[in-house]
Design an enzyme around this catalytic site. Structure first.
Site, short mmCIF file in Angstrom:
data_model
loop_
_atom_site.label_atom_id
_atom_site.label_comp_id
_atom_site.label_asym_id
_atom_site.label_seq_id
_atom_site.Cartn_x
_atom_site.Cartn_y
_atom_site.Cartn_z
N TYR A 60 -14.39 5.75 9.59
CA TYR A 60 -13.59 6.10 8.51
C TYR A 60 -14.09 5.84 7.09
CZ TYR A 60 -8.97 6.58 6.18
OH TYR A 60 -8.02 6.98 5.42
N HIS A 76 0.89 -1.17 0.10
CA HIS A 76 0.09 -0.14 -0.11
C HIS A 76 0.96 1.31 0.03
CE1 HIS A 76 -3.32 2.44 0.37
NE2 HIS A 76 -4.35 1.55 0.63
#
Length: 705
Positions: A519, A403
């Site tokens: 989130y 990532h």
């Protein structure tokens, strides 16, 4: 606008890679004691295309975001004039990086605005006493500590191309010492309703060829930049490190090693590692030749060398242990040569012995497919590579992606190109092989050689046990919601993303009986070097709607009104995040500066320690329009997912895949008594149904797989 007209999501929520406050102290890069002031990546367009347009004027125009806040079908005269000017000043045939130096810089929000929005976001989650305490901490911070911290951020924003992204990459990703598997890497699925061949090597040969075609276009800047509304360019810098990139472990921090080129891929099969050349001379191997090379590996009967089979478990375990072992056992001799062959490969390929995919007769099939892509057996993926291409025995594919180098829409762009090229431009024979005749004179794949001593093998086993413990604790529930998709949602006259986010709030309250900090990932790629921002989806408006839904005393018109208010608030927060007015990246950077200066802020310490027990992301799709999904409705990939963020929370990614389809990927931990991924999935199904029923649109009978 009913929905944002461009891809925007990432899958990696704040805090997924564990990092500790003490790791930040005095470590804003070794830049002679200064805060980072470097100017970011250099692009060829900086010098090659100065004549295309007056960059200063275009940058000023691209700083206008009023169009984001206008209602669908109610475009103002200002926005119309602005759009005409942008079109006139833009290159009609832009190259990938043509707009980079014309993109505006991410603005530093005002402290007062950030603090106000933060307090507004936590009000639904705190009782009066807790909120009063938070208010006092925020007031003290705003008046005493923040002004000094803000000055440093503003100074950095003058010099750096982006005041957030370099710190975000380093402190959220590269300095994380926890394993990448489950905690950081995410996965992407293949087309689930269609299949062009059942031959593993043939599918892999075609797709690897398509990937190198994409890399060639990337190198030549022949890929068009993603454009919002067809005229507003998105930043392309994340695409630079897609290929030839590996995350190299270090004791204190990892680094990203990126090569300008690589002429081979590294391949894993049955515990053996191979090096497969992609070119013969200057010519890219054709799909049929690549199929032959992969088939040679599949047919190789040789056993793994001692310690070779589980070697990749090092990349799945703790970063410090891998860094130390790499230095001790892989810095000389054949081990160094073989490790370099992997780390300098264009990407990593796994020929898997399992078969996976969506089986309509087996509800668990999609979840098992996702679990395999997320972590495999913890040693058949090289988790440090920018991405792993996994080919299953039944010719289904998938990706496992590191990532730190980029966010999911960037990988999605590659994956859409590859799948469309494989399906519509590279053909298979009736027998399922790639077209053409193989060149049997090609040298066979090169077996990588290792000399791994017993003490190193023990360390490999230790890393494997760490990773296996993590992987075994993950409960992943993936399902295909086929009752309705964005077609019906639009009849409710709301944003599909807002619809799903509010449904998640309702489902979570039914699941746990309480609300939590939520989130949702959004993007900031309208700014140079932009990555992501947080949308705090658990708003006062959303919680008011959920409480009303749980109260049988409310009439349908009242519920509709509450839902619309919640949806409007969510869309406002999303637009603010995308236009640089989000709060979480600003607070994060203020925290970094505070650690650099040695200042302790109880307010920032509290903010940065709050867990995201519901972490969500919408998956980008159809970014490059290589085929018409309405004409080919079976050519839909199922999106992808990530591991749970909090030990007692959920990770949810979803893809609104068409007029009648939504895919969900829900993760949690078996070790938590509070969570159950399948139970939460059932609550999501019901919440979607219940909200749709409020608007008296025709909801078909539930069809699931």
């Amino acid at each position: 606008m009913e929905e944002t007209p461009y891809p925007h999501q990432e899958w990696h929520p704040q805090g997924r890679v564990s990092w500790q406050p003490h790791q930040l102290a005095g470590r804003c890069h070794d830049n002679n004691g200064l805060l980072l002031l470097q100017c970011g990546p250099f692009h060829g367009d900086d010098l090659l295309h100065p004549e295309i347009y007056p960059r200063g004027t275009l940058k000023l125009l691209l700083s206008y975001h009023g169009w984001m806040f206008e209602l669908h079908g109610q475009t103002s005269r200002t926005t119309k004039i602005w759009a005409i000017c942008v079109r006139l000043l833009s290159n009609r045939r832009p190259m990938l990086y043509s707009f980079q130096t014309s993109l505006p810089k991410l603005p530093v929000p005002k402290v007062a605005a950030t603090v106000h929005r933060y307090l507004e976001s936590v009000r639904p989650l705190l009782d009066d006493e807790q909120y009063y305490r938070m208010e006092m901490l925020a007031k003290d911070f705003q008046e005493k500590t923040a002004p000094r911290l803000q000055k440093y951020l503003v100074l950095k924003s003058w010099w750096a191309t982006n005041y957030v992204s370099d710190w975000w990459e380093e402190y959220i990703y590269l300095r994380g010492r926890s394993p990448l598997v489950v905690n950081s890497n995410y996965y992407v699925m293949d087309f689930v309703f269609t299949r062009h061949t059942n031959i593993q090597a043939a599918r892999l040969g075609s797709v690897v060829h398509a990937m190198i075609m994409y890399r060639r276009k990337l190198d030549r800047e022949e890929i068009k930049p993603v454009m919002a509304l067809g005229i507003v360019p998105m930043c392309s810098y994340q695409m630079e490190r897609m290929f030839n990139t590996t995350r190299i472990p270090g004791k204190d921090t990892d680094v990203l090693q990126h090569l300008l080129d690589s002429r081979h891929v590294a391949v894993y099969h049955k515990g053996r590692f191979y090096k497969v050349w992609l070119y013969q001379g200057s010519q890219l191997l054709k799909p049929r030749d690549l199929e032959m090379q992969f088939q040679r590996i599949l047919d190789d009967p040789s056993p793994p060398q001692p310690g070779e089979e589980k070697l990749a478990a090092f990349t799945a375990g703790g970063r410090v242990q891998w860094a130390e072992a790499r230095q001790t056992y892989f810095s000389t001799g054949k081990n160094k040569v073989s490790l370099e062959a992997i780390e300098k490969a264009a990407f990593f390929v796994t020929l898997d012995e399992e078969s996976h995919g969506l089986d309509p007769e087996n509800e668990a099939s999609l979840s098992l497919y996702g679990k395999s892509l997320l972590h495999g057996n913890c040693y058949n993926r090289w988790f440090d590579k920018s991405f792993n291409l996994i080919a299953f025995k039944n010719a289904k594919l998938g990706l496992n992606t590191e990532h730190s180098w980029a966010d999911a829409p960037i990988v999605g762009h590659l994956w859409e190109f590859v799948l469309a090229t494989d399906a519509f431009h590279l053909d298979y024979t009736d027998a399922g092989h790639c077209q053409g005749k193989p060149n049997h004179s090609l040298a066979p794949p090169q077996r990588l050689l290792w000399d791994i001593p017993e003490e190193c093998q023990e360390l490999i086993e230790s890393s494997y046990q760490v990773a296996k413990t993590l992987a075994d604790d993950v409960e992943l529930y993936c399902f295909h919601f086929a009752t309705f998709g964005k077609g019906l949602i639009k009849k409710c006259r709301t944003s599909p993303d807002a619809f799903v986010q509010i449904a998640l709030q309702l489902a979570h309250f039914r699941d746990k009986g309480k609300f939590c900090l939520t989130y949702e990932a959004s993007m900031t790629r309208m700014f140079r070097d932009g990555r992501t921002e947080t949308v705090r989806s658990c708003t006062a408006e959303a919680t008011a709607f959920v409480r009303a839904m749980m109260d049988s005393g409310y009439m349908k018109p009242d519920l509709q009104d509450l839902f619309r208010k919640a949806a409007e608030k969510h869309q406002l927060l999303y637009r603010l995040a995308m236009t640089g007015a989000g709060i979480d990246r600003h607070l994060f950077c203020l925290y970094v500066v505070s650690k650099y200066l040695g200042l302790h802020s109880p307010f920032l310490a509290q903010v940065l320690s709050e867990p995201w027990r519901l972490s969500t992301s919408q998956i980008a799709q159809f970014q490059i329009h290589m085929f018409d999904p309405e004409k080919y409705p079976s050519h839909i990939a199922a999106g992808g997912g990530f591991g749970p963020v909090a030990d007692d929370g959920y990770g949810v990614s979803y893809m609104i895949a068409g007029e009648n389809t939504i895919f969900f990927h829900i993760s949690s931990k078996f070790s938590s008594s509070e969570t159950n991924a399948q139970r939460f999935g059932n609550h999501i199904r019901q919440a979607l149904q219940d909200i749709a029923a409020l608007f008296e649109v025709s909801v078909p009978k539930i069809v699931e797989s």
